[in-house]
Design a protein around this motif. Sequence first.
Motif, PDB file in Angstrom:
ATOM      1  N   UNK A 205     -10.601   4.500   9.546  1.00 27.56           N
ATOM      2  CA  UNK A 205     -10.642   5.020   8.532  1.00 27.56           C
ATOM      3  C   UNK A 205      -9.140   4.444   8.818  1.00 27.56           C
ATOM      4  N   UNK A 206      -8.409   4.705   9.754  1.00 28.42           N
ATOM      5  CA  UNK A 206      -7.147   4.315   9.875  1.00 28.42           C
ATOM      6  C   UNK A 206      -6.931   3.232   9.290  1.00 28.42           C
ATOM      7  N   UNK A 207      -6.898   2.243   9.419  1.00 29.33           N
ATOM      8  CA  UNK A 207      -6.936   0.757   8.939  1.00 29.33           C
ATOM      9  C   UNK A 207      -7.822   0.216   7.726  1.00 29.33           C
ATOM     10  N   UNK A 208      -7.282   1.449   6.649  1.00 30.34           N
ATOM     11  CA  UNK A 208      -7.841   1.392   5.743  1.00 30.34           C
ATOM     12  C   UNK A 208      -7.302   1.607   4.686  1.00 30.34           C
ATOM     13  N   UNK A 209      -7.150   0.489   3.786  1.00 30.85           N
ATOM     14  CA  UNK A 209      -5.859   0.867   2.663  1.00 30.85           C
ATOM     15  C   UNK A 209      -5.746   2.589   2.381  1.00 30.85           C
ATOM     16  N   UNK A 210      -4.428   2.944   2.631  1.00 27.50           N
ATOM     17  CA  UNK A 210      -4.127   3.834   1.586  1.00 27.50           C
ATOM     18  C   UNK A 210      -3.891   4.331   0.662  1.00 27.50           C
ATOM     19  N   UNK A 211      -4.227   5.439  -0.452  1.00 27.03           N
ATOM     20  CA  UNK A 211      -3.368   5.704  -1.633  1.00 27.03           C
ATOM     21  C   UNK A 211      -3.418   7.328  -1.870  1.00 27.03           C
ATOM     22  N   UNK A 212      -2.240   7.333  -0.905  1.00 24.83           N
ATOM     23  CA  UNK A 212      -1.292   9.028  -0.589  1.00 24.83           C
ATOM     24  C   UNK A 212      -2.278   9.885   0.399  1.00 24.83           C
ATOM     25  N   UNK A 213      -1.766  11.165   0.232  1.00 20.34           N
ATOM     26  CA  UNK A 213      -2.468  12.109   0.674  1.00 20.34           C
ATOM     27  C   UNK A 213      -3.230  12.344  -1.044  1.00 20.34           C
ATOM     28  N   UNK A 214      -4.223  13.619   0.144  1.00 19.85           N
ATOM     29  CA  UNK A 214      -5.063  13.545  -0.561  1.00 19.85           C
ATOM     30  C   UNK A 214      -5.583  14.269  -1.595  1.00 19.85           C
ATOM     31  N   UNK A 215      -3.546  15.929  -1.855  1.00 23.83           N
ATOM     32  CA  UNK A 215      -3.448  16.708  -2.273  1.00 23.83           C
ATOM     33  C   UNK A 215      -2.296  16.422  -3.699  1.00 23.83           C
ATOM     34  N   UNK A 216      -1.988  14.757  -4.006  1.00 27.69           N
ATOM     35  CA  UNK A 216      -0.684  14.035  -4.227  1.00 27.69           C
ATOM     36  C   UNK A 216      -1.006  13.179  -4.934  1.00 27.69           C
ATOM     37  N   UNK A 217      -1.958  12.232  -5.109  1.00 31.71           N
ATOM     38  CA  UNK A 217      -2.740  10.913  -5.150  1.00 31.71           C
ATOM     39  C   UNK A 217      -1.832  10.760  -6.580  1.00 31.71           C
ATOM     40  N   UNK A 218      -1.215  10.027  -6.677  1.00 34.83           N
ATOM     41  CA  UNK A 218      -0.826   8.978  -8.189  1.00 34.83           C
ATOM     42  C   UNK A 218      -2.690   7.675  -8.215  1.00 34.83           C
TER      43      UNK A 218
ATOM     44  N   UNK B   3      -6.501   2.667  -8.692  1.00 41.72           N
ATOM     45  CA  UNK B   3      -6.663   2.372  -9.930  1.00 41.72           C
ATOM     46  C   UNK B   3      -6.785   0.696  -8.744  1.00 41.72           C
ATOM     47  N   UNK B   4      -5.637   0.921  -8.696  1.00 38.50           N
ATOM     48  CA  UNK B   4      -5.501  -1.210  -7.624  1.00 38.50           C
ATOM     49  C   UNK B   4      -6.315  -1.052  -7.013  1.00 38.50           C
ATOM     50  N   UNK B   5      -7.288  -0.191  -6.273  1.00 37.53           N
ATOM     51  CA  UNK B   5      -8.168  -0.852  -5.678  1.00 37.53           C
ATOM     52  C   UNK B   5      -9.633  -1.035  -6.387  1.00 37.53           C
ATOM     53  N   UNK B   6     -10.096  -1.197  -7.622  1.00 34.57           N
ATOM     54  CA  UNK B   6     -10.458  -1.124  -8.510  1.00 34.57           C
ATOM     55  C   UNK B   6     -12.538  -0.575  -8.074  1.00 34.57           C
ATOM     56  N   UNK B   7     -11.693   0.720  -8.301  1.00 36.48           N
ATOM     57  CA  UNK B   7     -13.256   1.706  -7.597  1.00 36.48           C
ATOM     58  C   UNK B   7     -14.250   1.965  -8.076  1.00 36.48           C
TER      59      UNK B   7
ATOM     60  N   UNK C 225      -7.864  13.343 -13.644  1.00 37.58           N
ATOM     61  CA  UNK C 225      -8.299  12.727 -14.772  1.00 37.58           C
ATOM     62  C   UNK C 225      -7.820  11.123 -15.676  1.00 37.58           C
ATOM     63  N   UNK C 226      -6.898  11.385 -15.233  1.00 34.31           N
ATOM     64  CA  UNK C 226      -6.587   9.958 -15.630  1.00 34.31           C
ATOM     65  C   UNK C 226      -7.747   8.021 -15.433  1.00 34.31           C
TER      66      UNK C 226
END
Length: 281
Positions: A64-77, A82-86, A102-103
């Motif tokens: 799991x630590x090798x995956x791309x990170x989107x920041x810390x879960x309490x403060x994610x941009x 969206x850049x990961x196209x989920x 919400x965004x």
Amino acid sequence: MKQHAVIRCLAILAAASFFCGSAGAQQAQRIVSLGGTVTEIIYDLNMQDKLVADDQSSLYPEAATKLPRVGYYRAVPAEGILSLKPDLVLASENAGPPASLEKVRSVGVDVITVSDKPTLNSLYERIDQIAQALDVPEKGKALAADIQARVKQAQDTPSESLRTVLILNRTGAKLMAGGDTTASAIMEMAGLENVLKSQHGYKPVSAESLLALKPEMIIVTKGSLQAAGGIDQFKADPAIAFTPAVKNNRIVVMDDLLALGMGPRVDLAISQLKAAAGHAN
């Protein structure tokens, strides 16, 4: 004629409902997880092949630590997600900020928040919610039943009930875990007495407060120990050095997610603490 029209309309609605339901079950091919135990549960359900990213609290398993990170879960941009196209974001109820999530929702990405309270019931609910979202409900039931059995076995092991405190250091300031925290819940499940249970959340550490609390055992996370400069420097800290825990060499170093997250390995956390406390007389 009217009856035929009604029947036809109902048939179309039923077909649409079936189609949407089937698509909902199959659409999650690119998942972003927000929260360490959320990620861990996805791996335990063997659904990690759909994960495209997680957050900085996702410390286990190592993959799991090798995956791309989107920041810390309490403060994610939102942009990072969206850049990961989920097509699905599985998020702890503590994830945020709300405006970011919400965004993400506003552009059509499914965002599902799951229970994340400091209780075993919340863990079982979280597993069920994630399993339902991934269309593997039976795997979720099996995982929850396995954890429940392991927790019972861990709790049945006799050990001493010691006055205990967990110390956390993430930003340079040391904090103690009070009541209504996962750390406190795990201490109690291990038969330990959280000496700061009467306080809510995390509180600053001072030499005076620790000496007054007289902890017989101190739990410190690996990350906090690293921030302190290692075990020797941690023990030498004036707020730590003169406690009964240091005198009796009862400093327990725990994996951060194991100590702070009510996750699938909660039985291991209980067992580690019971082993450190020693057998009851």
